[in-house]
Design a protein around this motif. Structure first.
Motif, mmCIF file in Angstrom:
data_model
loop_
_atom_site.group_PDB
_atom_site.id
_atom_site.type_symbol
_atom_site.label_atom_id
_atom_site.label_comp_id
_atom_site.label_asym_id
_atom_site.label_seq_id
_atom_site.Cartn_x
_atom_site.Cartn_y
_atom_site.Cartn_z
ATOM 1 N N GLU A 182 0.825 -1.206 0.000
ATOM 2 C CA GLU A 182 0.000 0.000 0.000
ATOM 3 C C GLU A 182 0.861 1.260 0.000
ATOM 4 N N PHE A 183 1.980 1.235 0.723
ATOM 5 C CA PHE A 183 2.888 2.383 0.676
ATOM 6 C C PHE A 183 3.506 2.520 -0.711
ATOM 7 N N ALA A 184 3.748 1.389 -1.387
ATOM 8 C CA ALA A 184 4.353 1.429 -2.719
ATOM 9 C C ALA A 184 3.449 2.124 -3.734
ATOM 10 N N THR A 185 2.131 2.086 -3.514
ATOM 11 C CA THR A 185 1.231 2.768 -4.443
ATOM 12 C C THR A 185 1.442 4.282 -4.410
ATOM 13 N N TYR A 186 1.812 4.821 -3.260
ATOM 14 C CA TYR A 186 2.111 6.258 -3.174
ATOM 15 C C TYR A 186 3.408 6.589 -3.896
ATOM 16 N N VAL A 187 4.373 5.684 -3.821
ATOM 17 C CA VAL A 187 5.624 5.904 -4.552
ATOM 18 C C VAL A 187 5.343 5.945 -6.047
ATOM 19 N N ARG A 188 4.552 4.990 -6.541
ATOM 20 C CA ARG A 188 4.222 4.969 -7.971
ATOM 21 C C ARG A 188 3.390 6.187 -8.372
ATOM 22 N N PHE A 189 2.546 6.657 -7.439
ATOM 23 C CA PHE A 189 1.729 7.839 -7.744
ATOM 24 C C PHE A 189 2.621 9.039 -8.075
ATOM 25 N N TYR A 190 3.613 9.290 -7.250
ATOM 26 C CA TYR A 190 4.499 10.439 -7.494
ATOM 27 C C TYR A 190 5.419 10.200 -8.688
ATOM 28 N N GLU A 191 5.849 8.957 -8.890
ATOM 29 C CA GLU A 191 6.683 8.660 -10.053
ATOM 30 C C GLU A 191 5.928 8.913 -11.358
ATOM 31 N N ASP A 192 4.663 8.527 -11.385
ATOM 32 C CA ASP A 192 3.866 8.694 -12.606
ATOM 33 C C ASP A 192 3.356 10.121 -12.787
ATOM 34 N N ALA A 193 3.446 10.965 -11.752
ATOM 35 C CA ALA A 193 2.901 12.321 -11.825
ATOM 36 C C ALA A 193 3.821 13.295 -12.541
ATOM 37 N N LEU A 194 5.111 12.984 -12.602
ATOM 38 C CA LEU A 194 6.059 13.960 -13.140
ATOM 39 C C LEU A 194 5.895 14.159 -14.638
ATOM 40 N N ALA A 195 5.874 13.088 -15.422
ATOM 41 C CA ALA A 195 5.846 13.207 -16.882
ATOM 42 C C ALA A 195 4.651 14.020 -17.395
ATOM 43 N N PRO A 196 3.418 13.732 -16.952
ATOM 44 C CA PRO A 196 2.297 14.548 -17.459
ATOM 45 C C PRO A 196 2.417 16.021 -17.096
ATOM 46 N N ARG A 197 3.015 16.346 -15.971
ATOM 47 C CA ARG A 197 3.140 17.744 -15.567
ATOM 48 C C ARG A 197 4.126 18.517 -16.436
ATOM 49 N N LEU A 198 5.018 17.831 -17.123
ATOM 50 C CA LEU A 198 6.024 18.528 -17.924
ATOM 51 C C LEU A 198 5.412 19.263 -19.099
ATOM 52 N N VAL A 199 4.313 18.746 -19.646
ATOM 53 C CA VAL A 199 3.692 19.397 -20.809
ATOM 54 C C VAL A 199 3.170 20.791 -20.445
ATOM 55 N N PRO A 200 2.284 20.950 -19.445
ATOM 56 C CA PRO A 200 1.860 22.302 -19.092
ATOM 57 C C PRO A 200 2.996 23.151 -18.532
ATOM 58 N N ALA A 201 4.004 22.518 -17.922
ATOM 59 C CA ALA A 201 5.125 23.295 -17.382
ATOM 60 C C ALA A 201 5.914 23.956 -18.507
ATOM 61 N N VAL A 202 6.209 23.206 -19.560
ATOM 62 C CA VAL A 202 6.938 23.780 -20.702
ATOM 63 C C VAL A 202 6.085 24.850 -21.385
ATOM 64 N N ALA A 203 4.783 24.570 -21.535
ATOM 65 C CA ALA A 203 3.894 25.556 -22.141
ATOM 66 C C ALA A 203 3.840 26.829 -21.308
ATOM 67 N N CYS A 204 3.808 26.688 -19.989
ATOM 68 C CA CYS A 204 3.799 27.857 -19.098
ATOM 69 C C CYS A 204 5.075 28.673 -19.255
ATOM 70 N N LEU A 205 6.209 27.995 -19.364
ATOM 71 C CA LEU A 205 7.485 28.690 -19.524
ATOM 72 C C LEU A 205 7.516 29.475 -20.828
ATOM 73 N N VAL A 206 7.087 28.845 -21.923
ATOM 74 C CA VAL A 206 7.075 29.530 -23.220
ATOM 75 C C VAL A 206 6.105 30.705 -23.196
ATOM 76 N N ALA A 207 4.914 30.489 -22.639
ATOM 77 C CA ALA A 207 3.922 31.560 -22.573
ATOM 78 C C ALA A 207 4.424 32.722 -21.722
ATOM 79 N N GLY A 208 5.060 32.415 -20.596
ATOM 80 C CA GLY A 208 5.574 33.477 -19.738
ATOM 81 C C GLY A 208 6.645 34.308 -20.419
ATOM 82 N N ILE A 209 7.589 33.653 -21.085
ATOM 83 C CA ILE A 209 8.651 34.384 -21.776
ATOM 84 C C ILE A 209 8.081 35.225 -22.905
ATOM 85 N N ALA A 210 7.196 34.629 -23.720
ATOM 86 C CA ALA A 210 6.618 35.362 -24.843
ATOM 87 C C ALA A 210 5.814 36.569 -24.364
ATOM 88 N N PHE A 211 5.065 36.401 -23.277
ATOM 89 C CA PHE A 211 4.248 37.511 -22.790
ATOM 90 C C PHE A 211 5.119 38.640 -22.247
#
Length: 262
Positions: A173-202
């Protein structure tokens, strides 16, 4: 026409946008911290460490929310002032009224289109260089990817988190929390990169538009009627021939911010 200085507000707004962008990047990278805390909790079988990870993420989000609120307020004010200045610029033909400079950011669905049109108006009528219009397209596209991507990722994460065991008791059960955070990073990179580009352009757009407008305001000379002449008064010298001047826009008494002779 009354005009408004935009240089100081542009610096403050650009700084707030930069701070909000940086804070969002930190929240997007939080899974790197969360996975370490989850592994530590799994090794010790300590649920308090998992609770600490949740609280830490909340603390990471607070500066971002504060910076976002500050940036949003400054950007709306800057957009309205910059749009009002266009009314005093000879040759400027904006497509949207000044009211949309505020409502465009706040009205649902309209805020997906109107801000880009307002910025395109400001860039075209302030900088007078069409080749820079691609910056508006870059900002608008990356901003939409950020808005939609962030909401999609947040909803998907919440659904995965709700399926976790609320009170883990064993290694599995504790291992499910480890996998939760491991799997959370990759999807967050898409809006993070978009936010960086939008911020610089603005930030680039705000600085270029503000610099062009402020330069035009600083070079403008108010045109006021001359002193009254009283014809027929004895001893009054004959008035000098008036100097030819370019056509001017109607003038009003001086107000804070000055006026522009069109």
């Amino acid at each position: 026409m009354p005009t408004y200085g935009v240089r100081g507000l542009a610096v403050a707004g650009a700084s707030a946008v930069g701070a909000a962008t940086l804070c969002y990047l930190l929240t997007a990278l939080f899974p790197l911290v969360g996975v370490r805390m989850a592994r530590s909790a799994a090794e010790q079988l300590d649920r308090d460490v998992l609770l600490g990870a949740v609280l830490a993420e909340v603390l990471f989000s607070l500066p971002y929310l504060l910076a976002l609120l500050t940036a949003g307020t400054l950007v709306v004010i800057w957009t309205w002032r910059a749009r009002k200045n266009l009314d005093a610029f000879p040759g400027a033909v904006p497509n949207l009224s000044p009211a949309w400079a505020i409502a465009g950011w706040l009205v649902p669905l309209a805020n997906l289109v109107v801000p880009a049109r307002v910025l395109a108006d400001l860039l075209r009528n302030s900088v007078w260089q069409r080749r820079q219009s691609w910056l508006v397209g870059v900002w608008w596209a990356s901003w939409l990817v950020f808005l939609i991507g962030d909401r999609f990722v947040a909803r998907a994460e919440q659904q995965r988190y709700d399926r976790l065991t609320e009170l883990p008791r064993n290694d599995a059960e504790f291992a499910t929390y480890v996998r939760f955070y491991e799997d959370a990073l990759a999807p967050r990179l898409v809006p993070a990169v978009a936010c960086l580009v939008a911020g610089i352009a603005f930030v680039v757009l705000v600085r270029r538009i503000s610099a062009a407008q402020q330069d035009r305001l600083s070079r403008a000379v108010p045109v006021w009627p001359g002193q009254p002449v009283w014809p027929g008064r004895p001893g009054w010298p004959a008035p000098a021939a008036p100097m030819p001047v370019a056509p001017t826009s109607p003038q009003v008494p001086p107000t804070p911010g000055g006026t522009i002779g069109a």
